[in-house]
Structure formats: structure tokens, C-alpha cells
Design a protein around this motif. Structure first.
Motif, PDB file in Angstrom:
ATOM      1  N   VAL A 144     -11.786  -5.193   4.116  1.00  0.00           N
ATOM      2  CA  VAL A 144     -11.871  -3.859   3.544  1.00  0.00           C
ATOM      3  C   VAL A 144     -12.861  -3.873   2.397  1.00  0.00           C
ATOM      4  CG1 VAL A 144      -9.550  -3.146   4.207  1.00  0.00           C
ATOM      5  CG2 VAL A 144      -9.908  -4.336   2.046  1.00  0.00           C
ATOM      6  N   THR A 145     -13.286  -2.680   1.985  1.00  0.00           N
ATOM      7  CA  THR A 145     -14.245  -2.590   0.892  1.00  0.00           C
ATOM      8  C   THR A 145     -13.650  -3.079  -0.421  1.00  0.00           C
ATOM      9  OG1 THR A 145     -15.191  -0.665   1.999  1.00  0.00           O
ATOM     10  CG2 THR A 145     -15.822  -1.035  -0.298  1.00  0.00           C
ATOM     11  N   ARG A 146     -12.443  -2.622  -0.707  1.00  0.00           N
ATOM     12  CA  ARG A 146     -11.726  -3.045  -1.915  1.00  0.00           C
ATOM     13  C   ARG A 146     -10.269  -3.236  -1.565  1.00  0.00           C
ATOM     14  NH1 ARG A 146     -15.176   1.025  -3.530  1.00  0.00           N
ATOM     15  NH2 ARG A 146     -16.850   0.391  -4.943  1.00  0.00           N
ATOM     16  N   PHE A 147      -9.396  -3.302  -2.587  1.00  0.00           N
ATOM     17  CA  PHE A 147      -7.977  -3.510  -2.330  1.00  0.00           C
ATOM     18  C   PHE A 147      -7.477  -2.591  -1.217  1.00  0.00           C
ATOM     19  CE2 PHE A 147      -7.681  -4.552  -7.072  1.00  0.00           C
ATOM     20  CZ  PHE A 147      -7.846  -5.898  -6.828  1.00  0.00           C
ATOM     21  N   GLN A 148      -6.666  -3.118  -0.361  1.00  0.00           N
ATOM     22  CA  GLN A 148      -6.138  -2.321   0.730  1.00  0.00           C
ATOM     23  C   GLN A 148      -5.232  -1.206   0.186  1.00  0.00           C
ATOM     24  OE1 GLN A 148      -5.445  -5.070   4.370  1.00  0.00           O
ATOM     25  NE2 GLN A 148      -4.938  -6.232   2.546  1.00  0.00           N
ATOM     26  N   LEU A 149      -5.360  -0.037   0.744  1.00  0.00           N
ATOM     27  CA  LEU A 149      -4.627   1.115   0.240  1.00  0.00           C
ATOM     28  C   LEU A 149      -3.132   1.013   0.474  1.00  0.00           C
ATOM     29  CD1 LEU A 149      -7.088   3.966   1.294  1.00  0.00           C
ATOM     30  CD2 LEU A 149      -6.898   2.806  -0.893  1.00  0.00           C
ATOM     31  N   VAL A 150      -2.713   0.127   1.357  1.00  0.00           N
ATOM     32  CA  VAL A 150      -1.283  -0.016   1.594  1.00  0.00           C
ATOM     33  C   VAL A 150      -0.583  -0.753   0.452  1.00  0.00           C
ATOM     34  CG1 VAL A 150      -1.434   0.069   4.090  1.00  0.00           C
ATOM     35  CG2 VAL A 150      -1.723  -2.116   2.928  1.00  0.00           C
ATOM     36  N   TRP A 151      -1.330  -1.335  -0.462  1.00  0.00           N
ATOM     37  CA  TRP A 151      -0.743  -2.062  -1.581  1.00  0.00           C
ATOM     38  C   TRP A 151      -1.218  -1.464  -2.907  1.00  0.00           C
ATOM     39  CZ3 TRP A 151      -2.132  -7.260   1.073  1.00  0.00           C
ATOM     40  CH2 TRP A 151      -1.126  -7.584   1.992  1.00  0.00           C
ATOM     41  N   PRO A 152      -0.678  -0.339  -3.335  1.00  0.00           N
ATOM     42  CA  PRO A 152      -1.120   0.300  -4.577  1.00  0.00           C
ATOM     43  C   PRO A 152      -0.773  -0.492  -5.834  1.00  0.00           C
ATOM     44  CG  PRO A 152       0.804   1.418  -3.697  1.00  0.00           C
ATOM     45  CD  PRO A 152       0.367   0.450  -2.642  1.00  0.00           C
ATOM     46  N   SER A 153       0.075  -1.514  -5.704  1.00  0.00           N
ATOM     47  CA  SER A 153       0.445  -2.305  -6.882  1.00  0.00           C
ATOM     48  C   SER A 153      -0.737  -3.099  -7.431  1.00  0.00           C
ATOM     49  CB  SER A 153       1.590  -3.268  -6.540  1.00  0.00           C
ATOM     50  OG  SER A 153       1.194  -4.164  -5.520  1.00  0.00           O
ATOM     51  N   TYR A 154      -1.810  -3.258  -6.655  1.00  0.00           N
ATOM     52  CA  TYR A 154      -2.963  -4.003  -7.154  1.00  0.00           C
ATOM     53  C   TYR A 154      -3.538  -3.373  -8.418  1.00  0.00           C
ATOM     54  CZ  TYR A 154      -3.341  -7.017  -3.050  1.00  0.00           C
ATOM     55  OH  TYR A 154      -3.114  -7.954  -2.083  1.00  0.00           O
ATOM     56  N   ALA A 155      -3.628  -2.050  -8.442  1.00  0.00           N
ATOM     57  CA  ALA A 155      -4.165  -1.386  -9.632  1.00  0.00           C
ATOM     58  C   ALA A 155      -3.307  -1.671 -10.855  1.00  0.00           C
ATOM     59  CB  ALA A 155      -4.291   0.114  -9.388  1.00  0.00           C
ATOM     60  N   LEU A 156      -1.997  -1.788 -10.660  1.00  0.00           N
ATOM     61  CA  LEU A 156      -1.109  -2.128 -11.773  1.00  0.00           C
ATOM     62  C   LEU A 156      -1.356  -3.562 -12.236  1.00  0.00           C
ATOM     63  CD1 LEU A 156       2.292  -0.531 -10.674  1.00  0.00           C
ATOM     64  CD2 LEU A 156       0.574   0.376 -12.239  1.00  0.00           C
ATOM     65  N   HIS A 157      -1.615  -4.452 -11.298  1.00  0.00           N
ATOM     66  CA  HIS A 157      -1.942  -5.837 -11.652  1.00  0.00           C
ATOM     67  C   HIS A 157      -3.151  -5.880 -12.585  1.00  0.00           C
ATOM     68  CE1 HIS A 157      -2.858 -10.142 -11.064  1.00  0.00           C
ATOM     69  NE2 HIS A 157      -4.111  -9.754 -10.865  1.00  0.00           N
ATOM     70  N   LEU A 158      -4.143  -5.057 -12.311  1.00  0.00           N
ATOM     71  CA  LEU A 158      -5.340  -5.014 -13.146  1.00  0.00           C
ATOM     72  C   LEU A 158      -5.032  -4.387 -14.499  1.00  0.00           C
ATOM     73  CD1 LEU A 158      -7.882  -3.751 -10.452  1.00  0.00           C
ATOM     74  CD2 LEU A 158      -7.118  -6.084 -10.915  1.00  0.00           C
ATOM     75  N   LEU A 159      -4.228  -3.327 -14.482  1.00  0.00           N
ATOM     76  CA  LEU A 159      -3.898  -2.616 -15.721  1.00  0.00           C
ATOM     77  C   LEU A 159      -3.209  -3.525 -16.724  1.00  0.00           C
ATOM     78  CD1 LEU A 159      -3.524   0.018 -17.398  1.00  0.00           C
ATOM     79  CD2 LEU A 159      -1.365   0.336 -16.157  1.00  0.00           C
TER      80      LEU A 159
END
Length: 363
Positions: A144-159
Motif C-alpha cells: 500500500v502507499t501508506r499505513f493500511q486503512l484497516v488499522w487506524p491505530s497507526y496514527a495514534l502510534h505516531l501521535l
């Protein structure tokens, strides 16, 4: 923000006999950053005993602990990744949160931390996700281009990484005017030791000097040390011991996520590797960190309190071998795996009998 009393330490030999008084060496400094959720941080966290105590007991390392934690965790829903893991997490009201934070600060100070900086925040909404492509019914397998959309927790990991890093930088700025050990008038840590709130240590952490020559702030041999397991085609993102010269790029994850020139990753491990390559950060992967995710609120196979979830333990149930820790500690891990089925345990209950697959909760 809590401070321990500054005491001059008398050095002793292995028998406990004091050496003759000598001029005390200048201390080096390490920021131990703990991010995640307050509820997932063990009230008796082993970070105090296994990281802060051995570091501070040397008398040459000044340890500042940063607790940057989400306080109001929303109730787990069926849409959360394996939601049943968190069904029995404790819930704190405002007074209980303050009390837990105070007791945690006291625990770190009692084990030798010079200071503890506590920042509790309430997460109102998730950070917006960058465009990507859905990976279909089998997440983790497609490109995929970036984090897979099925796992929205990735953005929280970055935050959470960016939040704790802001607290570290703010502390350094507010300490301006204090002479650092290199004689300058501005203060900066020598190392940043970042870990998760649910980190469970089985033995003492290795010293920062194991990997870096901190006597020179920008020494070419200063490397970031990470675990050499559970890499998922990238770099293990659970923990990192980072020389200060590399910490900005290593910790500013949310800012890097919104850089449109970065793409071509599908998980946080690959994202961390992408950043390391972009900024030419030298990385060494070692299994010298005896630490794994630890769910203190769940029972283990041996019926004791607290357990290591099998999905993130690197434990081979059939061969009884460990990918992430040294062989002498492997039997301990085997006994302390969580009861239940994946992602918690190897499919057994407290008595070792096979259990049925848990239903619901994630992909």
C-alpha cells in the motif's frame, strides 16, 4: 514535575566498602520516555526496577522519566484491534488518575530518578489519516502507499511519540542556562530511551554506553539500538535507545507522516525503517533488551497476575524457544504467557487445556 533530592554518592566496591573519596565524575543524562495509556502502565512497573534503578545506581547517569500518557481511554469496542484484550482494564476517575500518577512518580523517584515529568492528556479525536489504498480482506499482505486503512491505530502510534518528544524538548528549553557536561550553557540529554507504557522487563536494561560513544555529542559511532525481532520487514518499534543527535528524526513521527514525499510502507516498523534511511541514522538490531509487552491486568498460564501476550512475545510454543530474549529467561516467559488464544495466549487455559478460538475483536 517531581525532583529527587540531590545527594553526593560515595562509590563502593563489590563488597560494599567505600573507596577513598575522589572527585565525582560529571554525570551523563538519559531521558526515559514512556508513552501510551495510563491504564496500561503497571502500577508496579518494572521500568523503575529494571531501567531507572540500575542506571541511577552507577552515580554517572542522571535519569529523567517522562510519563506522557493518555488518561481517558475510551471503552473498547468491537472495531478495536482484538478488543477483548482490554475488556478488564481498570477505569480511573479524575482523583484516581492523579493518585495513580503520583504513586508512579514516587516509584520512579524511589528507584533513583532525578526527576519525573508527568503529562496526562485526553484524546478528543484521532489524527487524520493520509491517503492510502485499502489492502482488501487480508491486511498485512498487500503493498500500500501508506499505513493500511484497516488499522487506524497507526496514527495514534505516531501521535504518542510526537507528544512525548515535545515534552522532552520543552524540558530541555526550560533548562536553558544550566551548564551541560560539555561546558555549554544549553542543556540537552545524552540519550533518549523510549518505550511503551506496557513494557515488562525480565532483567536489567543494558547501559547506553553499550552502543554509543556519548563523550562526543555527534560521534560517528553513535547508533540507535533496537530489538532484533518482530521486525515485520522493518525495525522493531516497541523500544529504542537513541543518542540525542538522532532523536529528533526518530521521535517526530506524526510530523513525518504528513510529509507527502514519504510513502511505500504498510506498518509502523517499515515506517521507522523508512525514516532511518531517509536521515541516514545508523541502527543496530540486538537482543540485549529483555523486555516485552506486558498486560498487568490479565492472568498468565501459571495463574499469576500479569502476562506477556503471545502475539508479541516471539515465543515458539512447540520448540519452547524465544526470538526476543536470551535463552536463560525463556522458561520464565513460557510460564508467563497470557492464557487464552491469539493474540493473548498459545491457545491454552490456566490448566494447559486447549481453548476454543476467541470470537470478535479485530482482524
Amino acid at each position: 514535575d517531581a525532583d529527587s533530592s540531590r545527594r553526593r554518592r560515595r562509590r563502593r566496591d563489590h563488597r560494599g566498602v567505600p573507596y577513598e573519596e575522589e572527585e565525582e565524575e560529571e554525570e551523563e543524562s538519559v531521558a526515559v520516555t514512556i508513552n501510551g495509556e495510563l491504564q496500561r502502565l503497571d502500577p508496579n512497573t518494572t521500568v523503575a526496577e529494571r531501567v531507572v534503578r540500575p542506571y541511577s545506581s552507577l552515580g554517572k547517569l542522571s535519569v529523567t522519566v517522562f510519563l506522557t500518557l493518555q488518561s481517558r481511554r475510551p471503552k473498547a469496542t468491537g472495531n478495536e484491534w482484538h478488543a477483548k484484550r482490554f475488556a478488564t482494564l481498570p477505569e480511573y476517575d479524575d482523583l484516581e488518575e492523579r493518585d495513580v500518577a503520583r504513586r508512579l512518580a514516587g516509584l520512579f523517584l524511589d528507584n533513583g530518578a532525578r526527576r519525573v515529568v508527568v503529562h496526562l492528556y485526553d484524546l478528543v479525536r484521532r489524527p487524520p489519516q493520509m491517503p492510502s489504498r485499502a489492502s482488501g480482506a487480508n491486511p498485512g499482505k498487500a503493498t500500500v502507499t501508506r499505513f493500511q486503512l484497516v488499522w487506524p491505530s497507526y496514527a495514534l502510534h505516531l501521535l504518542v511519540h510526537s507528544l512525548v518528544w515535545r515534552d522532552v524538548e520543552r524540558f530541555e528549553v526550560e533548562s536553558k542556562g544550566k551548564k551541560n557536561r560539555r561546558g555549554g550553557e544549553t542543556f540537552s540529554f545524552d540519550w533518549v530511551f523510549k518505550m511503551r507504557a506496557d513494557a515488562g522487563w525480565l532483567a536489567d536494561a543494558p547501559l547506553p554506553q553499550t552502543f554509543s560513544s556519548s563523550s562526543k555529542q555527534r560521534h560517528k559511532d553513535n547508533v540507535v539500538a533496537v530489538k532484533a525481532c518482530l521486525t515485520w520487514d522493518g525495525l522493531n518499534d516497541k523500544l529504542a535507545l537513541v543518542p540525542r543527535q538522532h532523536a529528533d528524526h526518530w521521535m517526530r513521527l506524526l510530523e513525518a507522516y504528513y510529509d507527502p514525499s514519504l510513502s511505500g510502507y504498510k506498518n509502523s516498523e517499515q515506517f521507522q525503517l523508512t525514516l532511518a534511511r531517509r536521515h541516514a541514522i545508523p541502527v543496530v538490531q540486538v537482543n540485549l533488551f529483555p523486555v516485552l509487552d506486558f498486560y498487568w491486568w490479565l492472568p498468565a498460564l501459571d495463574e499469576s497476575a500479569g502476562c506477556f501476550p503471545w502475539n508479541y512475545a516471539g515465543y515458539n510454543v512447540h520448540a519452547k524457544t524465544c526470538d526476543c530474549i536470551d535463552r536463560p529467561l525463556c522458561p520464565v516467559l513460557g510460564r508467563k504467557l497470557c492464557a487464552g488464544h491469539r493474540p493473548l495466549g498459545p491457545g491454552t487455559n490456566h490448566q494447559g487445556n486447549q481453548q476454543q478460538q476467541l470470537k470478535g475483536g479485530g482482524t
